[in-house]
Design an enzyme around this catalytic site. Sequence first.
Site, PDB file in Angstrom:
ATOM      1  N   VAL A   1      35.788  38.280  45.748  1.00 14.90           N
ATOM      2  CA  VAL A   1      35.991  37.062  46.541  1.00 14.90           C
ATOM      3  C   VAL A   1      37.101  36.284  45.852  1.00 14.90           C
ATOM      4  CG1 VAL A   1      35.002  34.869  47.310  1.00 14.90           C
ATOM      5  CG2 VAL A   1      33.608  36.942  47.360  1.00 14.90           C
TER       6      VAL A   1
ATOM      7  N   ASP B   1      33.495  38.419  40.959  1.00 14.20           N
ATOM      8  CA  ASP B   1      32.531  39.421  41.402  1.00 14.20           C
ATOM      9  C   ASP B   1      31.373  38.694  42.079  1.00 14.20           C
ATOM     10  OD1 ASP B   1      30.565  41.369  41.672  1.00 14.20           O
ATOM     11  OD2 ASP B   1      30.969  42.305  39.726  1.00 14.20           O
ATOM     12  N   HIS B   2      31.235  38.916  43.389  1.00 13.05           N
ATOM     13  CA  HIS B   2      30.236  38.168  44.148  1.00 13.05           C
ATOM     14  C   HIS B   2      28.807  38.594  43.819  1.00 13.05           C
ATOM     15  CE1 HIS B   2      29.052  35.281  47.028  1.00 13.05           C
ATOM     16  NE2 HIS B   2      30.097  35.380  47.831  1.00 13.05           N
ATOM     17  N   ARG B   3      28.633  39.710  43.095  1.00 16.86           N
ATOM     18  CA  ARG B   3      27.291  40.070  42.632  1.00 16.86           C
ATOM     19  C   ARG B   3      26.835  39.128  41.530  1.00 16.86           C
ATOM     20  NH1 ARG B   3      28.366  46.088  40.749  1.00 16.86           N
ATOM     21  NH2 ARG B   3      30.017  44.895  39.715  1.00 16.86           N
TER      22      ARG B   3
END
Length: 488
Positions: free
Chosen positions: A284, A458-460
């Site tokens: 993102v 990192d969208h995690r």
Amino acid sequence: MTIREFKMPDVGEGLTEAEILKWYVQPGDTVTDGQVVCEVETAKAAVELPIPFDGVVHALLFEEGVTVDVGQVIISVRTGPADEAPAAAAPVAAPVAAPVAAPVAAAEAEPEAPAARQPVLVGYGVSTASTKRRPRKAAPQSAVAAQNGTGVAHAAPAPAAPAAPVAVPVQGGAGRALAKPPVRKLAKDLGIDLAVVVPTGDGGVVTREDVHAAAAAAITPQAVSPAVPVAQAAAPAAPVQAPAPAQAPAEVSGSARETRIPVKGVRKVTAQAMVGSAFTAPHVTEFITFDVTRTMKLVQELKEDPDLAGLRINPLLLIAKAVLVAIRRNPDVNASWDEAAQEIVLKHYVNLGIAAATPRGLIVPNIKDAHAKTLGELSQALSGLVATAREGKTSPADMQQGTITITNVGVFGVDTGTPILNPGESAILAVGAIKLQPWVHKGKVKARHVTTLALSFDHRLIDGELGSRFLADIAAVLEHPRRLITWS
């Protein structure tokens, strides 16, 4: 007298090969423990290799420009009293799979006699045990000169015997083209059949230059294949079954429509890492444009501060400090994803990566424990990191275990970008160019220094709220740099 072998060490984490860039010694030179004998290029950096013992150089096993696997012998050294050395030491290595210069018929008649022929695989030295080998099929009896002017060890000639040519596999021959593993890989990558490459190496070995010449010839019809040097034998030699004009390799024609460049070194590793990251971590990217006029004024003030005399003070230094302050306020952004354990690993330290464009490609060394450094210490670390990268001396360890990265695309006049995460890191900040622009300040339009930051994450690990808050905090510090003190 003892022959000791020095193998290509593992100079980095997980690296499997390195290219020999330069030899600093030659056969006959005396070396001491810790002396640098060569410079090699790994997939990440150039590294100087010291030898771990004393002695006299017996043989160099590989030429400059050859890629060598970790664990292969690259140099042999005679150790012990000088008077124990033999009058004429035989070199240790020969080109891969190449027979020693001895009559082919004799080699076939006595395949199990190690004294008559000792084929040597480059990098492994002479076998101490008698080994059985299949008889080698005779290739066309083409005589090729064994030219040894490079200082690199090659097979020693057989004892006094009638001169006999060395068999060279060529087009139409029954033998397999002679080439070292890295050259075979290069030919495969370029789509070149080694059977049609004219060899110019010692003993009829195909070299990297031969493969490139063949690739150039495939691109443009004007390219001429390199000549095959013919031995000055007493008897007339059989004609070589390949084009062999007596001239140097021709330059690639200026009308060539394509040029192929082998992907290796830094470029290869970067490409693999970026592809892996782009298709593993859900990226993102968010952007923010803001006024950094006060930060630019602070840079000038710090340059005049006698306590910081001799230090490099620039906007990147304050941006790095702002990132560290924002991480302190938002510690959850400094994390990594453990796929195997299905865990989020929170880092209580910051190894701040700084993307550096070098002649060898883009690398990202990091400042270890940047969170614990003062502004002056951070400045020194940044200066050292950049200087080392430009010299091509960044060590593999300096590029490991980064947690978050800054890439300054603004130095190229670029407003911003959408950077790809370094594998294992949670975020990367792209810094755009700082420009004077019309900006509303205190209700009036004025010329102000403005820049745009882009944060990929990192969208995690980082959701939209955390990512937005982290980016906004970086901007807030740079818009009002006194927060460097109040928020630290």
